[in-house]
Design an enzyme around this catalytic site. Structure first.
Site, PDB file in Angstrom:
ATOM      1  N   VAL A   1      90.164  73.678  74.996  1.00 57.09           N
ATOM      2  CA  VAL A   1      89.138  73.817  73.977  1.00 57.09           C
ATOM      3  C   VAL A   1      88.939  72.456  73.314  1.00 57.09           C
ATOM      4  CG1 VAL A   1      88.418  75.035  71.911  1.00 57.09           C
ATOM      5  CG2 VAL A   1      89.828  76.206  73.615  1.00 57.09           C
TER       6      VAL A   1
ATOM      7  N   LYS B   1      84.977  75.805  74.914  1.00 60.70           N
ATOM      8  CA  LYS B   1      86.117  76.197  75.744  1.00 60.70           C
ATOM      9  C   LYS B   1      85.731  75.943  77.197  1.00 60.70           C
ATOM     10  CE  LYS B   1      88.880  80.262  76.885  1.00 60.70           C
ATOM     11  NZ  LYS B   1      89.141  81.643  76.477  1.00 60.70           N
TER      12      LYS B   1
ATOM     13  N   ASP C   1      95.442  90.384  74.251  1.00 64.45           N
ATOM     14  CA  ASP C   1      96.199  89.137  74.104  1.00 64.45           C
ATOM     15  C   ASP C   1      96.209  88.668  72.648  1.00 64.45           C
ATOM     16  OD1 ASP C   1      97.788  87.086  74.972  1.00 64.45           O
ATOM     17  OD2 ASP C   1      96.145  85.860  75.770  1.00 64.45           O
TER      18      ASP C   1
END
Ligand SMILES: *[C@@H]1O[C@H](CO)[C@@H](O)[C@H](O)[C@H]1NC(C)=O
Ligand SMILES: *[C@@H]1O[C@H](CO)[C@@H](O)[C@H](O)[C@H]1NC(C)=O
Ligand SMILES: *[C@@H]1O[C@H](CO)[C@@H](O)[C@H](O)[C@H]1NC(C)=O
Ligand SMILES: *[C@@H]1O[C@H](CO)[C@@H](O)[C@H](O)[C@H]1NC(C)=O
Length: 961
Positions: free
Chosen positions: A658, A676, A780
């Site tokens: 990123v 990103k 996540d």
């Protein structure tokens, strides 16, 4: 104005009552199953009822945070049956104590799943079978006690992995085989008790190297071996050394004196040989038992050990009997401890003169036979203690030659004959104990010359005739016990002249006549027992006779009292006109029933002060970036990121990097955005890109990172290039904010900031789970994927692993990625092939919360096998958790600055303390929320909506007071 005492009170109550707790049915079910499988003849588990919280049940204690069962303590309740396997479902158990019951069968190997166990106490049951090697996995175990059972087999070498073990007790079982030398690795062991088994072979010398050992007992086995030459140097803490009744051999090394804390040494019944080493400076030694070995000596030099014991002033028992010692006992014997109770040298080849002996103290042995006529040789003796043995025969008149005697104890033997009158010439005698023999004859008038005598106990003999009236001259007497003899005649009239008397017991003789009125004068008397004689006449009414508890006159039928009340109380007759008429007055039983009940009711007023919270400014620039092309090109990004310059790199994730980029819009404005860039070398990155684009296409929430556009083109080398352009978050991710690399300079997230961030994350996840159709599972969640904008508002990012849940949760529109997530944050069921679920996100969220408020990463090295951050936290009680929270969180700084503008709060000191209490309360509650989100069973976890609303309630309570 705030009334400070009230605040304290409400705060205090609040601290002890957490309104928040999770359902913990696993524990409750396991306890119910336990109860149903155990036979409970005395109904000890009656409090274990359906209607009450299991944390209140007898023997059960729970963690304050999270309400999980931490200890099950049920010793000595006659419980029986097999040990129920359900115990192993109490995953948070620290202490299990079922000792002194009648459990039988094997030790369940599944106990090894209870990775938090500190204590297993199962001693004194009927357990059989072998020791499960799996128990070696219990790294936190400190106490393992299986003593007094019927266990067989060997000690598993895996027990050497019990690295925290302090106490290993396996005594009194049928265990056998060799002791694993690996046990020498147990560096924390202080108590090793394996006596009374069938262990054989060489005793491992490695065990003599465990410097933490305090207690070592291996008695009554068939162990062989020698004491290593230097062993005493390595055992600086050893207090008890019990090796008796084995086959140890060799010499007793001099180094034993280096184990200077030794109190109890028992090496009896082995094959030790050589001379007895000196035991220098064992100041606290009480027992030295070396009997029944092959210890030898030929010259008196070899008795230096007697001399070496001079400083062992606590020595009570010294046994060197049944060895091969020869020669004269040295005079240093006389300097042995004044506390010596047993001194046994029998069955050696000893001779010796004892002229200088001042004390001969051999109480409480089983010594028998006649006492030799040896007193003429012991003229310096001042203490002769031979009581409580089995001596028989007469007391020799030569005792009169021990002119210095002050204490003579021959009580509790089998001595017969008369008391030699020479004893009464020992004018320095202070204590004379002859009780419990078969002495006959009379007490001679000569007794009156014993002016020093304080204690005379001649009870329980066959002594007869009158009590000599001269006894009144023994004016030091405090304790005079003559009970259970055959004395007759009357009690000497002036016995009350013994002004120091505290106890006078003449009970169970054949005394007649009146109770001497002189007894009324005794000021110090605590106990007068004249019961079971044939006394008659009036009971005196003054002095001690006014206190019923001090005298006992039962069993004297001819006594009477002038007072009707006394007569009733004493159960004697009422004297009529100086003569006793046979008029039985029945004793009255006095019953005193008193009951005082105090009812205190307290009314607590809770004063709620509402403090207007300053609205936090939320400058969410939700306006779209006009002018940015719908599909930006590789070149734009390259320019914006200064050709992907390293100084613009702000993070590296699973699927790419990123960058910070400064974009110039067509309308002339510039904006800083994050880009990103997917690393397409990774096979899954492209898929992740598609997933993320898909996921973010339609969702919009203030706490989700905004994707402005995407880029899918070719770079200048003609390679495929994919990137997402997102909102730029100037404050980086949560991970670097919780764990700043540079503690000093890194800005510290305050408690309220952390709480707000937790609420932001919960809101975002709540939106994904409950407001999106189909629901989205992030898969996540972790601090690195939570980004903080310029106002410290949190935004959840990185949807590369996200999953859509279809109506039928079992099929997923995007299921090819498999479940990955990040170690430490991933829910346990994912490891067993579980499907992506909202519960899995909740678990990760819970871990994130625990990490945020404890400052510990779930991947910390301290969380070894079987121990997770959530287990660790729930294993602690509230105060421990608070100790390990960053102190700055409960610092009052924030409060002071927050409230510095308001003028209506108490004085500085009180507000500080108040803030601290509030802060602690808040952290404890937040941690409970974290624990409720991280329950092992997905079903038991809260929903994110529940967690989110609890967190809001906590924040509300923090902001209003
Ligand atoms: C332990 O708990 C699980 C899940 O609650 C249950 O399925 C299992 O039967 C329990 N096992 C025992 C031995 O109670
Ligand atoms: C101990 O176990 C043995 C068999 O292993 C059995 O014969 C004996 O009766 C048991 N003793 C007790 C007291 O239970
Ligand atoms: C002896 O015991 C006392 C009291 O328990 C203790 O303070 C002292 O440290 C002990 N000394 C040694 C050498 O063990
Ligand atoms: C006994 O203690 C004294 C003083 O601590 C010391 O000087 C002496 O050597 C000790 N004696 C023995 C035999 O250990």
């Amino acid at each position: 104005m705030i009334n400070a005492p009230f605040l304290f009170l409400s705060c205090f109550l609040f601290r002890h009552f957490h309104a928040i707790s999770c359902n913990t049915n696993t524990d409750r079910d396991a306890l119910f199953s336990f109860k149903s499988q155990v036979s409970d003849p005395t109904n000890s588990l009656s409090s274990w009822s359906l209607h009450s919280n299991h944390c209140t049940w007898k023997g059960v204690t729970c963690s304050k945070l999270g309400n999980r069962v931490q200890s099950l303590i049920l010793p000595g309740l006659s419980l029986s049956g097999k040990l129920p396997p359900h115990l192993s479902n109490l995953t948070y158990l620290h202490s299990l104590d079922l000792s002194n019951n009648s459990f039988h069968g094997q030790i369940p190997k599944d106990l090894a799943h209870l990775s938090l166990l500190n204590v297993i106490q199962l001693s004194s049951n009927n357990l059989s079978g072998t020791l499960p090697p799996q128990l070696g996995h219990l790294h936190r175990l400190q106490v393992l006690d299986f003593s007094v059972n019927n266990l067989t087999g060997q000690i598993p070498p895996s027990f050497a992995n019990l690295s925290s073990l302090e106490n290993l007790s396996l005594a009194t079982n049928g265990l056998e085989g060799e002791i694993p030398s690996e046990l020498g690795n147990l560096r924390n062991l202080s108590f090793l008790q394996i006596s009374a088994n069938n262990f054989s072979g060489q005793f491992p010398t490695s065990i003599f190297n465990i410097s933490s050992l305090v207690f070592l007992s291996v008695t009554k086995n068939n162990l062989e071996g020698k004491l290593p030459q230097n062993f005493g140097h390595f055992l600086p803490n050893l207090k008890n050394l019990h090796l008796a009744s084995n086959r140890f051999e060799g010499i007793i090394p001099n180094s034993i004196s280096n184990a200077s804390h030794l109190q109890y040494i028992d090496l009896a019944h082995n094959k030790f040989h050589g001379s007895i080493p000196p035991f220098n400076n064992l100041k606290n030694l009480t027992h030295l038992i070396l009997g029944n070995n092959f210890l030898s000596s030929t010259t008196s030099l070899n008795f230096q050990f007697f001399y070496s014991l001079r400083n062992s002033t606590q020595l009570q028992i010294l046994m060197i009997n049944d060895n091969h010692l020869a020669g004269d006992l040295p005079s240093s014997v006389a300097n042995l401890s004044g506390n010596l109770q047993q001194f046994c040298v029998a069955n050696n080849f000893l001779t010796g003169a004892l002229h200088d002996l001042q004390k001969l103290v051999i109480y409480s042995n089983r010594l028998s036979g006649e006492i030799p006529d040896f007193f003429g040789n012991l003229t310096n003796l001042y203490t002769l203690g031979m009581g409580n043995n089995q001596f028989s025969g007469r007391i020799h008149r030569s005792i009169g030659q021990c002119k210095r005697l002050t204490i003579l104890d021959l009580g509790m033997n089998r001595l017969g004959g008369t008391i030699p009158k020479e004893i009464f010439q020992l004018s320095g005698l202070t204590s004379l104990y002859l009780a419990g023999n078969s002495l006959q004859g009379s007490l001679p008038p000569k007794v009156g010359t014993m002016k020093q005598l304080e204690t005379m106990d001649i009870s329980d003999n066959q002594l007869s005739e009158n009590i000599p009236m001269e006894i009144e001259h023994c004016f030091s007497l405090k304790w005079l016990m003559m009970a259970r003899n055959k004395f007759n005649g009357s009690i000497p009239t002036n016995i009350g002249n013994l002004a120091s008397l505290e106890t006078l017991d003449l009970s169970s003789n054949s005394l007649t006549g009146p109770i001497p009125e002189s007894l009324e004068k005794l000021e110090y008397i605590q106990k007068l027992n004249l019961s079971f004689n044939h006394l008659e006449g009036e009971v005196p009414m003054e002095g001690l006779f006014t206190n019923l508890t001090k005298f006992d006159l039962r069993g004297n039928n001819q006594l009477c009292s002038l007072s009707k009340e006394n007569a009733q109380n004493l159960g004697v007759l009422l004297c009529v006109a100086g003569k006793n008429k046979r008029k039985i007055v029945l004793p009255t039983i006095l019953a005193v029933v008193g009951a005082i009940a105090l009812f205190i009711s307290m009314v607590f007023l809770f004063w709620t002060m509402k403090k207007k919270r300053k609205e936090r400014k939320t400058s969410l620039s939700s306006a779209p970036f006009r002018g940015l092309p719908q599909n930006i090109k590789y070149g734009d990004i390259r320019i914006a990121t200064d050709n992907f310059a390293a100084e613009n790199l702000i993070g590296k994730g699973g699927f790419g990097s990123v960058y910070k980029g400064v974009f110039n819009f067509s309308n002339g404005e510039t904006a800083t955005l994050a880009v990103k860039v997917l690393d397409l070398q990774q096979s899954k990155a492209s898929k992740s890109f598609n997933v993320e684009c898909e996921a973010l296409k339609n969702i919009r929430h203030r706490n989700l990172v905004k994707v402005i556009t995407s880029c899918s083109s070719l770079d200048y080398n003609g390679e495929e290039f994919k990137a997402l352009v997102m909102q730029f978050m100037p404050n980086g991710n949560l991970d670097v904010n919780i764990h700043p690399e540079d503690e000093e300079s890194g800005s510290f997230l305050t408690l309220m900031q952390r709480l707000s961030i937790a609420i932001d994350v919960a809101s975002a996840v709540d939106y994904l789970h409950h407001d999106c159709n189909p629901p989205i599972v992030h898969c996540d969640l972790k601090p690195a994927n939570v980004l903080l904008d310029e106002n410290m508002t949190a935004h959840v990012a990185d949807f590369g692993l996200a999953k859509f849940l279809s109506q039928n949760a079992s099929e997923k529109r995007s299921s090819t990625l498999g479940l990955e997530g990040s170690i430490g944050y991933i829910a346990p069921e994912y490891g067993f092939g579980g499907k992506a679920s909202t519960e899995g996100d909740v678990y990760s969220f819970g871990i994130l919360m625990l990490e945020m408020f404890t400052g510990k990463r779930p991947t910390d090295k301290m969380f070894k096998e079987g121990l997770s951050l959530s287990k660790f936290v729930s294993a602690m009680d509230e105060n421990e958790v608070l100790m390990f929270v960053d102190g700055r969180l409960i610092d009052d700084h924030e409060y002071s600055t927050q409230s510095s503008n308001t003028d209506d709060h108490g004085s500085g000191f009180e507000s500080k303390t108040y803030w601290t209490l509030k802060a602690e309360e808040c952290i404890a509650d937040v941690i409970i929320v974290g624990l409720c989100c991280t329950a092992d069973q997905p079903k038991e976890r809260w929903s994110i909506r529940e967690a989110s609303s609890k967190l809001r309630a906590i924040r509300h309570s923090m902001l209003t007071s």
